[in-house]
Design a protein around this motif. Structure first.
Motif, PDB file in Angstrom:
ATOM      1  N   GLN A 113      38.455  46.548  40.550  1.00 60.04           N
ATOM      2  CA  GLN A 113      38.900  45.865  39.301  1.00 60.04           C
ATOM      3  C   GLN A 113      40.074  44.730  39.692  1.00 60.04           C
ATOM      4  OE1 GLN A 113      37.692  46.651  36.258  1.00 60.04           O
ATOM      5  NE2 GLN A 113      36.013  47.901  36.968  1.00 60.04           N
ATOM      6  N   VAL A 114      39.941  43.636  38.955  1.00 58.78           N
ATOM      7  CA  VAL A 114      40.632  42.578  38.994  1.00 58.78           C
ATOM      8  C   VAL A 114      41.066  42.134  37.684  1.00 58.78           C
ATOM      9  CG1 VAL A 114      39.979  41.790  41.181  1.00 58.78           C
ATOM     10  CG2 VAL A 114      39.053  40.741  39.264  1.00 58.78           C
ATOM     11  N   ASN A 115      42.379  41.754  37.373  1.00 59.50           N
ATOM     12  CA  ASN A 115      42.873  41.377  36.263  1.00 59.50           C
ATOM     13  C   ASN A 115      42.924  39.643  36.417  1.00 59.50           C
ATOM     14  OD1 ASN A 115      43.416  43.745  35.290  1.00 59.50           O
ATOM     15  ND2 ASN A 115      45.535  43.698  36.317  1.00 59.50           N
ATOM     16  N   LYS A 116      43.055  38.916  35.268  1.00 60.09           N
ATOM     17  CA  LYS A 116      42.901  37.558  35.099  1.00 60.09           C
ATOM     18  C   LYS A 116      44.065  36.918  35.963  1.00 60.09           C
ATOM     19  CE  LYS A 116      42.701  33.355  32.059  1.00 60.09           C
ATOM     20  NZ  LYS A 116      42.614  33.185  30.649  1.00 60.09           N
ATOM     21  N   GLY A 471      45.868  27.153  48.041  1.00 56.05           N
ATOM     22  CA  GLY A 471      44.594  27.300  48.721  1.00 56.05           C
ATOM     23  C   GLY A 471      44.096  28.994  48.425  1.00 56.05           C
ATOM     24  N   TYR A 472      44.404  29.574  47.326  1.00 55.81           N
ATOM     25  CA  TYR A 472      44.071  30.873  46.693  1.00 55.81           C
ATOM     26  C   TYR A 472      43.073  30.731  45.474  1.00 55.81           C
ATOM     27  CZ  TYR A 472      47.004  33.527  50.070  1.00 55.81           C
ATOM     28  OH  TYR A 472      47.558  33.790  51.139  1.00 55.81           O
ATOM     29  N   LEU A 473      42.050  31.207  45.331  1.00 52.90           N
ATOM     30  CA  LEU A 473      41.147  31.089  44.418  1.00 52.90           C
ATOM     31  C   LEU A 473      41.299  32.426  43.505  1.00 52.90           C
ATOM     32  CD1 LEU A 473      38.524  30.294  42.774  1.00 52.90           C
ATOM     33  CD2 LEU A 473      37.147  31.804  44.050  1.00 52.90           C
ATOM     34  N   SER A 474      41.762  32.084  42.378  1.00 52.94           N
ATOM     35  CA  SER A 474      42.519  33.141  41.292  1.00 52.94           C
ATOM     36  C   SER A 474      41.087  33.459  40.254  1.00 52.94           C
ATOM     37  CB  SER A 474      43.424  32.684  40.517  1.00 52.94           C
ATOM     38  OG  SER A 474      44.396  32.435  41.144  1.00 52.94           O
ATOM     39  N   ALA A 475      41.137  34.945  39.860  1.00 53.35           N
ATOM     40  CA  ALA A 475      40.139  35.365  38.956  1.00 53.35           C
ATOM     41  C   ALA A 475      40.479  34.851  37.701  1.00 53.35           C
ATOM     42  CB  ALA A 475      40.192  36.803  38.747  1.00 53.35           C
ATOM     43  N   PRO A 476      39.085  34.001  36.983  1.00 55.45           N
ATOM     44  CA  PRO A 476      39.099  33.444  35.661  1.00 55.45           C
ATOM     45  C   PRO A 476      39.373  34.570  34.708  1.00 55.45           C
ATOM     46  CG  PRO A 476      37.170  33.377  36.440  1.00 55.45           C
ATOM     47  CD  PRO A 476      37.993  33.936  37.743  1.00 55.45           C
ATOM     48  N   VAL A 477      38.596  35.579  34.770  1.00 57.17           N
ATOM     49  CA  VAL A 477      39.057  36.750  33.551  1.00 57.17           C
ATOM     50  C   VAL A 477      39.045  38.231  34.511  1.00 57.17           C
ATOM     51  CG1 VAL A 477      37.364  35.599  31.889  1.00 57.17           C
ATOM     52  CG2 VAL A 477      36.458  37.012  33.782  1.00 57.17           C
ATOM     53  N   SER A 478      39.321  38.982  33.534  1.00 54.03           N
ATOM     54  CA  SER A 478      39.513  40.537  34.149  1.00 54.03           C
ATOM     55  C   SER A 478      38.121  41.041  34.149  1.00 54.03           C
ATOM     56  CB  SER A 478      40.405  41.249  33.156  1.00 54.03           C
ATOM     57  OG  SER A 478      41.713  40.783  33.129  1.00 54.03           O
ATOM     58  N   GLY A 479      38.035  41.875  35.324  1.00 53.30           N
ATOM     59  CA  GLY A 479      36.495  42.602  35.336  1.00 53.30           C
ATOM     60  C   GLY A 479      36.502  43.150  36.790  1.00 53.30           C
TER      61      GLY A 479
END
Length: 663
Positions: A113-116, A471-479
């Motif tokens: 599980q990740v957060n935005k 250089g990091y790709l972040s989560a656009p939404v939680s899921g």
């Protein structure tokens, strides 16, 4: 037993006789005895009847099927189904990046599980900077293409319009010119037709005169041929009559000779028979002499001599009869000669007659030909008239050819002029269409370039955002991370690097339902979802959102929307569905349904009277099943609410069987 009763009866009769002889009145002895016997017989009879009835009832209960029955009733049908499946996020979000980026680290594994804003992947910075530069160049090129698509267009349509007007004026000039030429040639042609008609009239008159002369000559020849044929037929009749008379005389001579020969033949056969009999008599005597025993006293000498004498006489008579028969003259040469002469005369005069008939036929044919003849071109008068006609026709043909040549030239010129007009018209239409197509192509090019430009600007901004984030790709939404790449992965064009299940879009249940149950449920029907979480059973409301078509295995794909809440994506769950039908007034238990080659039906019981009393007998009633569930069915039939329908039996039964209603 019977002898004992007879003795009693005889004793009673004897007592009655003695009482009558003594003058005493008759007592009731006989009457009472008969009554006692009748009572005993009735008792025995009813006892036997009772025993037989009991036995019959017991046998009937053993051999007759016991059935359970039901009647039509009102009610609803309930269909239940349980669907196994999984909980899924209502919407997934996939992240794609340009090709050639190098993944140096994976910060979120699949299922986590990740957060935005949480980091998902780390990329090599130099390769990303090279991609951003490449995207900037491509964006500049697309911008130039968009600017070029805004310009364009020319004066091709105006030039085509002028060419069409010139072609139409040339066509009208040629048409007017050839109309005048046609008018003059038609006047010349009319005058030539009048001259030809006069020449043809003169030709018809000459041909009629020639025809009349030829018919008169042919009729004279026919008359001469008819007279010749009459003379030949008369001469033929005379010659044949004489030959037939000569044949009749030869026939009479032949009959007399035949009768004399027949008599000599009969005398010859008689002499031959007598000779055979004499030979047989001599043979019989000689055989008797040979068979006589030695020392016999019978003398056959005189008898043998007499027989040989008779044989000698018979031989002489036979010889004379044979000579007479051979000397007899029975010849048909004169008759044959007369017959041949008759045939020759008939053949000769037949030939002459046929020749005369042929001459007459030829004369008639010549007359018919003269009457039917229409071609008199070899006659002098007709040849002269035909020459005038040929001259008129030559003039007419010359005028007609000139008219045709003029028409051909006119049609050819007008055809070319028309083709020029059509070509100019087509050129104008093509120019107009090309102008429209060019405008559309420029618009398509602009829209395509704008779309590519927006996509590349989006990728550039995405890469710039990653560069700005170190250089990091972040989560656009939680899921929930459904899919991700591994460390060392190099991105490819169009391939997903991360797929997230978005919690903010809700959750779905997906599973497969049996085809037979699927037909009872529709989108919008509600059910209850059950799943295990943290060791306990959780329940949640769900609503069917879609039902697919059956696959090859008879399975139907079903999706249901879950109520708001947090669910574990990917977990197995069970959806319980239940649906009631409308109220039906003709319901029966499903166990009453029977089917055969004639269709669906039920068995009902009917009363029937027999020697054993009233019985129940099965009868067939055809039905149509309108709806059904696992326990009940709604039917259309001729059943009434008083009919008792068989719903179960302890034995196999068919139409017409006797049954009894069980407890």
């Amino acid at each position: 037993m019977r002898l004992h009763r007879e003795e009693k009866i005889n004793r009673i009769i004897q007592q009655q006789k003695e009482m009558l002889a003594s003058g005493e009145k008759n007592g009731p002895v006989i009457k009472k005895s008969m009554q006692r016997m009748a009572v005993q017989s009735l008792i025995v009879f009813f006892t036997l009847m009772f025993v037989c009835t009991v036995i019959s009832r017991v046998s009937l209960s053993i051999t007759t099927a016991s059935v359970s029955v039901s009647t039509l009733a009102s009610g609803t049908l309930t269909e239940r189904a349980f669907v196994e499946g999984r909980i899924q996020a209502a919407a997934d979000r996939s992240i794609r990046l340009p090709e050639g980026l190098w993944v140096t680290a994976v910060n979120a594994q699949e299922g986590s599980q990740v957060n935005k804003g949480d980091p998902l992947l780390a990329f090599e910075v130099p390769s990303m900077e090279a991609q951003v530069k490449k995207l900037e160049e491509e964006i500049h090129i697309l911008t130039l293409r968009i600017d070029l698509s805004e310009s364009g267009g020319g004066n091709e349509v105006a030039a085509a319009q002028r060419a069409l007007e010139d072609a139409q004026r040339e066509y009208e000039r040629l048409a007017s010119k050839y109309v005048r030429s046609d008018t003059r040639l038609k006047e010349d042609y009319t005058k030539s037709e009048e001259k030809l008609a006069a020449a043809e009239t003169e030709d018809d008159r000459a041909a009629a005169a020639v025809k009349q002369e030829l018919i008169r000559e042919a009729e004279a020849v026919v008359k001469e041929a008819e007279e010749n044929l009459y003379s030949v037929r008369e001469a033929a009749e005379d010659a044949i009559h004489a030959a037939e008379k000569e044949l009749d005389e030869a026939s009479e001579n032949l009959d007399a000779s035949k009768n004399a020969y027949q008599k000599l033949l009969e005398a010859y056969k008689q002499a031959e028979s007598t000779l055979d009999a004499a030979k047989q008599a001599v043979s019989d005597i000689e055989k008797a002499i040979e068979e006589q025993e030695p020392g016999g006293d019978t003398d056959y000498t005189e008898e043998l001599n007499a027989a040989k004498e008779e044989l000698s006489k018979a031989q002489e008579e036979f010889t004379q009869a044979e000579k007479n028969l051979s000397d007899a003259e029975y010849k048909t040469s004169s008759y044959d000669s007369a017959a041949e002469n008759l045939n020759a005369i008939k053949e000769r005069w037949k030939t002459k007659t046929e020749r005369a008939e042929a001459s007459l036929n030829d004369a008639n044919a010549a007359l018919t030909a003269a009457k039917e003849r229409t071609d008199f071109s070899d006659e002098a008068a007709v040849r002269q008239a035909r020459a005038a006609i040929d001259a008129a026709k030559g003039t007419l043909n010359d005028v007609w050819r000139e008219f045709e040549d003029n028409q051909y030239l006119a049609e050819e010129a007008l055809y070319k002029a028309q083709r020029a007009v059509e070509a100019a018209q087509l050129a104008l239409e093509n120019a107009q269409q090309q102008a429209v197509m060019s405008q559309k192509e420029r618009k398509i090019t602009r829209l395509t370039c704008e779309s590519e430009l927006a996509e590349k600007e989006k990728l550039r901004d995405k890469l710039q955002e990653i560069l700005n984030n170190g250089g990091y790709l972040s989560a656009p939404v939680s899921g929930t991370v459904l899919r991700t790449v591994e460390k060392g992965f190099r991105t490819k064009a169009g391939e997903e690097v991360v797929t997230l299940a978005c919690n903010d879009k809700g959750f779905l249940f997906e599973g497969f339902l049996e085809e037979e149950s699927a037909r009872y449920f529709l989108a919008g029907d509600k059910g209850e979802l059950m799943f295990r979480l943290d060791g306990s059973t959780q329940r949640s409301a769900a609503e069917i959102s879609s039902i697919g078509m059956p696959d090859e295995e008879g399975k139907v794909f079903l999706t249901a929307v879950l109520q708001e809440g947090d669910y574990p994506a990917g977990m197995t769950a069970q959806l319980s569905l239940s649906k009631k039908s409308e109220i039906y007034h003709n319901c029966l238990p499903i166990t009453a349904l029977r089917s055969d080659s004639r269709g669906d039906h039920v068995l009902v019981i009917r009363k029937q009277n027999s020697v054993l009393g009233t019985e129940w007998v099965t009868a067939r009633v055809d039905i149509t099943v309108k709806d059904r569930d696992r326990q009940m069915m709604c039917v259309e039939s001729a059943l009434t609410y008083a009919d008792q329908v068989i719903t179960g039996s302890n034995k196999a039964i068919t139409e017409g069987d006797r049954v009894r209603i069980g407890n």
